[in-house]
Design a protein around this motif. Structure first.
Motif, PDB file in Angstrom:
ATOM      1  N   VAL A  87     -24.721   1.342 -22.701  1.00 44.01           N
ATOM      2  CA  VAL A  87     -24.007   2.380 -23.460  1.00 44.01           C
ATOM      3  C   VAL A  87     -23.386   3.388 -22.492  1.00 44.01           C
ATOM      4  N   ALA A  88     -24.157   3.816 -21.498  1.00 42.91           N
ATOM      5  CA  ALA A  88     -23.655   4.782 -20.519  1.00 42.91           C
ATOM      6  C   ALA A  88     -22.472   4.201 -19.745  1.00 42.91           C
ATOM      7  N   ARG A  89     -22.553   2.924 -19.405  1.00 40.65           N
ATOM      8  CA  ARG A  89     -21.450   2.272 -18.679  1.00 40.65           C
ATOM      9  C   ARG A  89     -20.183   2.269 -19.525  1.00 40.65           C
ATOM     10  N   GLN A  90     -20.314   1.920 -20.802  1.00 39.34           N
ATOM     11  CA  GLN A  90     -19.148   1.895 -21.674  1.00 39.34           C
ATOM     12  C   GLN A  90     -18.598   3.298 -21.900  1.00 39.34           C
ATOM     13  N   ARG A  91     -19.481   4.262 -22.059  1.00 39.12           N
ATOM     14  CA  ARG A  91     -19.051   5.626 -22.353  1.00 39.12           C
ATOM     15  C   ARG A  91     -18.294   6.245 -21.183  1.00 39.12           C
ATOM     16  N   ARG A  92     -18.608   5.818 -19.949  1.00 47.14           N
ATOM     17  CA  ARG A  92     -17.929   6.374 -18.781  1.00 47.14           C
ATOM     18  C   ARG A  92     -16.423   6.137 -18.825  1.00 47.14           C
ATOM     19  N   PRO A 117     -18.396  12.894 -11.423  1.00 44.55           N
ATOM     20  CA  PRO A 117     -18.044  11.969 -10.348  1.00 44.55           C
ATOM     21  C   PRO A 117     -19.139  11.769  -9.314  1.00 44.55           C
ATOM     22  N   VAL A 118     -19.880  12.838  -8.967  1.00 41.85           N
ATOM     23  CA  VAL A 118     -20.926  12.712  -7.956  1.00 41.85           C
ATOM     24  C   VAL A 118     -22.168  12.028  -8.510  1.00 41.85           C
ATOM     25  N   HIS A 119     -22.655  12.492  -9.663  1.00 46.05           N
ATOM     26  CA  HIS A 119     -23.954  12.032 -10.153  1.00 46.05           C
ATOM     27  C   HIS A 119     -23.873  10.827 -11.079  1.00 46.05           C
ATOM     28  N   VAL A 120     -22.691  10.543 -11.619  1.00 48.45           N
ATOM     29  CA  VAL A 120     -22.536   9.370 -12.489  1.00 48.45           C
ATOM     30  C   VAL A 120     -21.774   8.253 -11.780  1.00 48.45           C
ATOM     31  N   LEU A 121     -20.651   8.619 -11.149  1.00 48.92           N
ATOM     32  CA  LEU A 121     -19.837   7.611 -10.470  1.00 48.92           C
ATOM     33  C   LEU A 121     -20.276   7.364  -9.035  1.00 48.92           C
ATOM     34  N   GLY A 122     -21.072   8.271  -8.485  1.00 44.68           N
ATOM     35  CA  GLY A 122     -21.572   8.092  -7.125  1.00 44.68           C
ATOM     36  C   GLY A 122     -20.553   8.399  -6.041  1.00 44.68           C
ATOM     37  N   GLU A 123     -19.571   9.254  -6.354  1.00 47.70           N
ATOM     38  CA  GLU A 123     -18.568   9.601  -5.350  1.00 47.70           C
ATOM     39  C   GLU A 123     -19.157  10.550  -4.303  1.00 47.70           C
ATOM     40  N   PRO A 124     -18.682  10.473  -3.052  1.00 53.71           N
ATOM     41  CA  PRO A 124     -19.094  11.458  -2.045  1.00 53.71           C
ATOM     42  C   PRO A 124     -18.677  12.861  -2.486  1.00 53.71           C
ATOM     43  N   PRO A 125     -19.545  13.851  -2.304  1.00 52.87           N
ATOM     44  CA  PRO A 125     -19.239  15.201  -2.779  1.00 52.87           C
ATOM     45  C   PRO A 125     -17.913  15.763  -2.291  1.00 52.87           C
ATOM     46  N   GLU A 126     -17.556  15.508  -1.047  1.00 50.23           N
ATOM     47  CA  GLU A 126     -16.309  16.072  -0.532  1.00 50.23           C
ATOM     48  C   GLU A 126     -15.094  15.442  -1.198  1.00 50.23           C
ATOM     49  N   ALA A 165     -12.890  15.893 -17.970  1.00 51.18           N
ATOM     50  CA  ALA A 165     -12.729  14.549 -18.533  1.00 51.18           C
ATOM     51  C   ALA A 165     -11.856  13.684 -17.638  1.00 51.18           C
ATOM     52  N   MET A 166     -10.788  14.242 -17.106  1.00 50.99           N
ATOM     53  CA  MET A 166      -9.897  13.493 -16.215  1.00 50.99           C
ATOM     54  C   MET A 166     -10.598  13.088 -14.927  1.00 50.99           C
ATOM     55  N   GLY A 167     -11.548  13.921 -14.479  1.00 48.48           N
ATOM     56  CA  GLY A 167     -12.251  13.640 -13.229  1.00 48.48           C
ATOM     57  C   GLY A 167     -13.063  12.364 -13.251  1.00 48.48           C
TER      58      GLY A 167
END
Length: 256
Positions: A87-92, A117-126, A165-167
């Motif tokens: 569900v979380a994957r689809q909702r993203r 983006p950081v905590h759900v998508l795992g993007e680097p903070p910078e 939301a766009m992020g």
């Protein structure tokens, strides 16, 4: 399913106890379109959005996003609820902008956008920080990145919510009456951001009472009442020459 169709709802039904909130609703939006949903309060508009975003479970029918059935997996003729992780994957993939902004009050505007983006998508903070700054500039708030929600006007908070939301780089964004909680003088600044998004090709489904926005920006308009789709079609036709008398009555009422 036509590959151009990003959202397809078929016979979607939702009950709250004995109340039938959605009664076999059929609805579709193509990639890059803006679909506006209009109708009186209690007609099922927001419930449909919440089913699209898996905030509510359907009781019947199905919704497909990018040809994937959401909320369930099919095994033969039977449907089974998918796991919370799925569900979380689809909702993203589906952004959501609410009436009441729903920003984290203890985070700045920039931090609100970075969080997903950081905590759900795992993007680097910078990387997330640089993108968040770009998004704040896009919505006209580059000078407010260190402000907390309490220091922002309602219109500014809603613009941060759109940037948030766009992020998440969604396939589409759902808007649930995004201007209804705003003072009248703040409505235009939010609608301007939404117009910019529409021009950029973002797929958008918008529950709204803003008939001017629907007339000028929407590709399609769907009129709902009592949990049913009464009329749907190209915006110019539904708003300019509605076929259903109840649709015409509603449009006349909200435009006077």
């Amino acid at each position: 399913m036509n590959s151009e169709i990003i959202v397809k709802a078929v016979d979607v039904t939702k009950r709250f106890g004995d109340f039938l909130a959605l009664d076999k609703v059929n609805f579709e939006v193509r990639r890059g379109e803006v679909g506006c949903i209009i109708g009186p309060s209690g007609s099922g508009k927001s419930t449909l959005l919440r089913c699209l975003n898996l905030l509510e479970r359907m009781d019947g029918g199905g919704i497909w996003v990018n040809d994937e059935l959401i909320g369930y997996r099919r095994d033969g003729d039977k449907l089974y609820e998918i796991s919370d992780a799925d569900v979380a994957r689809q909702r993203r993939r589906i952004g959501m902008v609410f009436q009441r902004f729903n920003l984290f009050p203890h985070m700045t505007a920039l931090e609100n956008i970075i969080e997903g983006p950081v905590h759900v998508l795992g993007e680097p903070p910078e990387k997330a920080r640089a993108e968040a700054k770009r998004l704040l500039e896009r919505v006209g708030l580059s000078d407010k990145q260190d402000h907390y929600p309490s220091a922002l006007s309602g219109g500014q908070q809603q613009r941060v919510a759109i940037a948030r939301a766009m992020g998440m780089r969604p396939d589409m964004i759902l808007f649930d009456e995004p201007t209804s909680a705003l003072d009248p003088e703040l409505v235009s600044e939010v609608l301007d951001v939404m117009r910019d998004l529409a021009t950029s090709g973002m797929t958008m489904i918008v529950v709204t009472h803003e008939m001017g926005f629907a007339r000028n920006v929407a590709d399609t308009v769907t009129f709902m009442e009592a949990g049913k789709v009464v009329e749907t079609g190209p915006a110019a036709e539904v708003l300019g020459a509605p076929k259903n008398a109840r649709t015409a009555e509603f449009i006349k009422a909200v435009q006077t």
